[in-house]
Design an enzyme around this catalytic site. Structure first.
Site, PDB file in Angstrom:
ATOM      1  N   ASN A   1       2.423  -2.978  -5.370  1.00 47.84           N
ATOM      2  CA  ASN A   1       3.469  -3.787  -4.738  1.00 47.84           C
ATOM      3  C   ASN A   1       2.808  -4.508  -3.565  1.00 47.84           C
ATOM      4  O   ASN A   1       2.501  -3.881  -2.556  1.00 47.84           O
ATOM      5  CB  ASN A   1       4.603  -2.862  -4.269  1.00 47.84           C
ATOM      6  CG  ASN A   1       5.646  -3.597  -3.433  1.00 47.84           C
ATOM      7  OD1 ASN A   1       5.629  -4.826  -3.345  1.00 47.84           O
ATOM      8  ND2 ASN A   1       6.547  -2.845  -2.821  1.00 47.84           N
TER       9      ASN A   1
ATOM     10  N   LYS B   1       4.036  -6.614  -1.568  1.00 40.11           N
ATOM     11  CA  LYS B   1       4.963  -6.923  -0.448  1.00 40.11           C
ATOM     12  C   LYS B   1       4.704  -8.364   0.031  1.00 40.11           C
ATOM     13  O   LYS B   1       4.410  -9.211  -0.795  1.00 40.11           O
ATOM     14  CB  LYS B   1       4.812  -5.884   0.661  1.00 40.11           C
ATOM     15  CG  LYS B   1       4.968  -4.453   0.125  1.00 40.11           C
ATOM     16  CD  LYS B   1       5.119  -3.413   1.175  1.00 40.11           C
ATOM     17  CE  LYS B   1       5.256  -2.035   0.516  1.00 40.11           C
ATOM     18  NZ  LYS B   1       5.478  -0.972   1.472  1.00 40.11           N
TER      19      LYS B   1
ATOM     20  N   HIS C   1      13.895  -1.179  -3.453  1.00 41.77           N
ATOM     21  CA  HIS C   1      12.850  -0.722  -2.520  1.00 41.77           C
ATOM     22  C   HIS C   1      13.492  -0.463  -1.152  1.00 41.77           C
ATOM     23  O   HIS C   1      14.383  -1.191  -0.727  1.00 41.77           O
ATOM     24  CB  HIS C   1      11.748  -1.781  -2.409  1.00 41.77           C
ATOM     25  CG  HIS C   1      10.533  -1.244  -1.721  1.00 41.77           C
ATOM     26  ND1 HIS C   1      10.472  -1.090  -0.355  1.00 41.77           N
ATOM     27  CD2 HIS C   1       9.353  -0.783  -2.213  1.00 41.77           C
ATOM     28  CE1 HIS C   1       9.288  -0.557  -0.040  1.00 41.77           C
ATOM     29  NE2 HIS C   1       8.599  -0.361  -1.154  1.00 41.77           N
TER      30      HIS C   1
ATOM     31  N   GLU D   1      12.560  -1.091   1.720  1.00 39.90           N
ATOM     32  CA  GLU D   1      12.510  -2.218   2.658  1.00 39.90           C
ATOM     33  C   GLU D   1      13.615  -3.226   2.371  1.00 39.90           C
ATOM     34  O   GLU D   1      14.113  -3.885   3.284  1.00 39.90           O
ATOM     35  CB  GLU D   1      11.112  -2.881   2.606  1.00 39.90           C
ATOM     36  CG  GLU D   1      10.073  -1.980   3.275  1.00 39.90           C
ATOM     37  CD  GLU D   1       8.662  -2.106   2.726  1.00 39.90           C
ATOM     38  OE1 GLU D   1       8.369  -3.056   1.974  1.00 39.90           O
ATOM     39  OE2 GLU D   1       7.840  -1.223   3.055  1.00 39.90           O
TER      40      GLU D   1
ATOM     41  N   GLU E   1       9.895   7.175  -3.557  1.00 36.61           N
ATOM     42  CA  GLU E   1       9.143   6.774  -2.373  1.00 36.61           C
ATOM     43  C   GLU E   1       9.869   7.271  -1.125  1.00 36.61           C
ATOM     44  O   GLU E   1      10.825   6.627  -0.663  1.00 36.61           O
ATOM     45  CB  GLU E   1       9.041   5.250  -2.300  1.00 36.61           C
ATOM     46  CG  GLU E   1       8.339   4.610  -3.470  1.00 36.61           C
ATOM     47  CD  GLU E   1       7.775   3.236  -3.131  1.00 36.61           C
ATOM     48  OE1 GLU E   1       6.562   3.064  -3.236  1.00 36.61           O
ATOM     49  OE2 GLU E   1       8.548   2.345  -2.730  1.00 36.61           O
TER      50      GLU E   1
ATOM     51  N   GLY F   1       3.584   3.443   4.171  1.00 40.80           N
ATOM     52  CA  GLY F   1       2.772   2.770   5.182  1.00 40.80           C
ATOM     53  C   GLY F   1       2.419   3.619   6.392  1.00 40.80           C
ATOM     54  O   GLY F   1       1.957   3.094   7.403  1.00 40.80           O
TER      55      GLY F   1
ATOM     56  N   SER G   1       1.955   5.820   0.776  1.00 40.22           N
ATOM     57  CA  SER G   1       0.606   6.164   1.266  1.00 40.22           C
ATOM     58  C   SER G   1      -0.313   6.729   0.186  1.00 40.22           C
ATOM     59  O   SER G   1      -1.144   7.586   0.480  1.00 40.22           O
ATOM     60  CB  SER G   1       0.705   7.114   2.466  1.00 40.22           C
ATOM     61  OG  SER G   1       1.338   6.467   3.548  1.00 40.22           O
TER      62      SER G   1
ATOM     63  N   GLY H   1       1.362   0.452  -2.254  1.00 40.06           N
ATOM     64  CA  GLY H   1       1.514  -0.699  -1.364  1.00 40.06           C
ATOM     65  C   GLY H   1       0.157  -1.125  -0.825  1.00 40.06           C
ATOM     66  O   GLY H   1      -0.625  -1.769  -1.522  1.00 40.06           O
ATOM     67  N   GLY H   2      -0.135  -0.712   0.399  1.00 40.06           N
ATOM     68  CA  GLY H   2      -1.350  -1.140   1.114  1.00 40.06           C
ATOM     69  C   GLY H   2      -2.627  -1.060   0.299  1.00 40.06           C
ATOM     70  O   GLY H   2      -3.425  -2.007   0.308  1.00 40.06           O
TER      71      GLY H   2
HETATM   72  P1  13P Z   1       2.192   2.143   0.944  1.00 36.15           P
HETATM   73  O1  13P Z   1       1.376   2.517  -0.255  1.00 36.15           O
HETATM   74  O2  13P Z   1       1.574   1.047   1.787  1.00 36.15           O
HETATM   75  O3  13P Z   1       2.601   3.334   1.746  1.00 36.15           O
HETATM   76  O4  13P Z   1       3.550   1.481   0.384  1.00 36.15           O
HETATM   77  C1  13P Z   1       4.251   2.142  -0.611  1.00 36.15           C
HETATM   78  C2  13P Z   1       5.308   1.251  -1.112  1.00 36.15           C
HETATM   79  O5  13P Z   1       6.252   0.937  -0.412  1.00 36.15           O
HETATM   80  C3  13P Z   1       5.157   0.722  -2.478  1.00 36.15           C
HETATM   81  O6  13P Z   1       6.347   0.154  -2.918  1.00 36.15           O
END
Ligand code: 13P
Length: 249
Positions: free
Chosen positions: A9, A11, A92, A94, A170, A176, A211, A232-233
């Site tokens: 993802n 983002k 999600h 967010e 999640e 993050g 993470s 994510g990251g």
């Molecule tokens: P991180 O892997 O950066 O923690 O993000 C997870 C996420 O929100 C994937 O949708």
């Protein structure tokens, strides 16, 4: 070993289409199903460079319409599908947090995605407060309830690369932050999600997100209760994402 899934993802990253293309071009099909959800803006360009067999998705679709209408700034499931996407994320944390997305909105999005022929990666998870108060299961079962009306639309067996529904667990506090639940905690939650889904007559792979990195992916990948990762990251770093894919392959 059952089929595993690793989905990136992106983002609101990266800043340029060229950087997004560079990330996407480096992906190669693997024993696990690999997918990415870049910015909607980059979908079409990425589609043209993506290796066959890599799934492409949107991070969101509008709840206002499945196809077209007077909804300024919105992007529909049909448009996303037309750009070559196979799936969309829905729910999600967010989106729930920064855009006030309610269960009603999320059900509309799922209905539109299915209508347009997109698979759905449905994201659920508890906040730190819920976790501390031991309300995780309560929160997750409430979040899963909106799936009940879709049970008949989700085939029990699928021979398609991407199932119609994938669940991503999640924990909000793990996103993050570099923090993750223990493997035992994740397994316990995945077990709970799977039992809750089966009471709804729904069977779907359950990914873990929050993470996930090249260091912890191997232990997650070895668990029969973790069907993959939503990343994510680390999906923005070619080497880390490749290492996660290898761990689940
Ligand atoms: P991180 O892997 O950066 O923690 O993000 C997870 C996420 O929100 C994937 O949708």
């Amino acid at each position: 070993m059952s089929q595993k899934y690793v989905i990136g993802n992106y983002k609101l990253n990266p800043a340029t289409q060229q950087d997004a293309l560079t990330l996407a071009q480096n992906l190669t099909p693997s024993a696990c199903v690999v997918g990415i959800a870049p910015s909607i803006l980059h979908l079409s360009a990425i589609k043209s460079v993506l290796a066959d067999g890599i799934a492409l998705g949107a991070q969101d679709i509008t709840h206002k319409s499945a196809d077209v209408g007077a909804f300024t700034g919105d992007v529909s499931a049909t448009q996303v599908k037309d750009m070559g996407a196979n799936f969309t994320l829905v729910g999600h944390s967010e989106r729930r947090q920064y855009h006030g997305e309610t269960d009603e909105i999320l059900s509309q999005k799922i209905a539109h995605a299915f209508h347009a022929g997109l698979s759905v990666v449905f994201c659920i998870g508890e906040t730190k407060d819920d976790y501390d108060q031991k309300r995780t299961q309560q929160v997750l079962s409430a979040q899963l309830e909106l799936l009940a009306p879709f049970a008949k639309q989700i085939p029990l067996d699928t021979d398609q690369t991407l199932p119609k529904l994938i669940i991503a667990y999640e924990p909000v506090w793990a996103i993050g932050t570099g923090l993750t639940p223990t493997l035992a905690e994740i397994e316990c939650v995945h077990n709970f999600i799977s039992e809750t889904l089966s009471t709804l007559q729904i069977f779907a792979p359950i990914l873990y997100g929050g993470s996930v990195n090249d260091q912890n992916a191997t232990s997650f990948a070895q668990s029969p209760l973790i069907d993959g990762a939503l990343v994510g990251g680390a999906s923005l770093k070619t080497d880390s994402f490749a290492a996660i894919i290898t761990a689940f392959s």
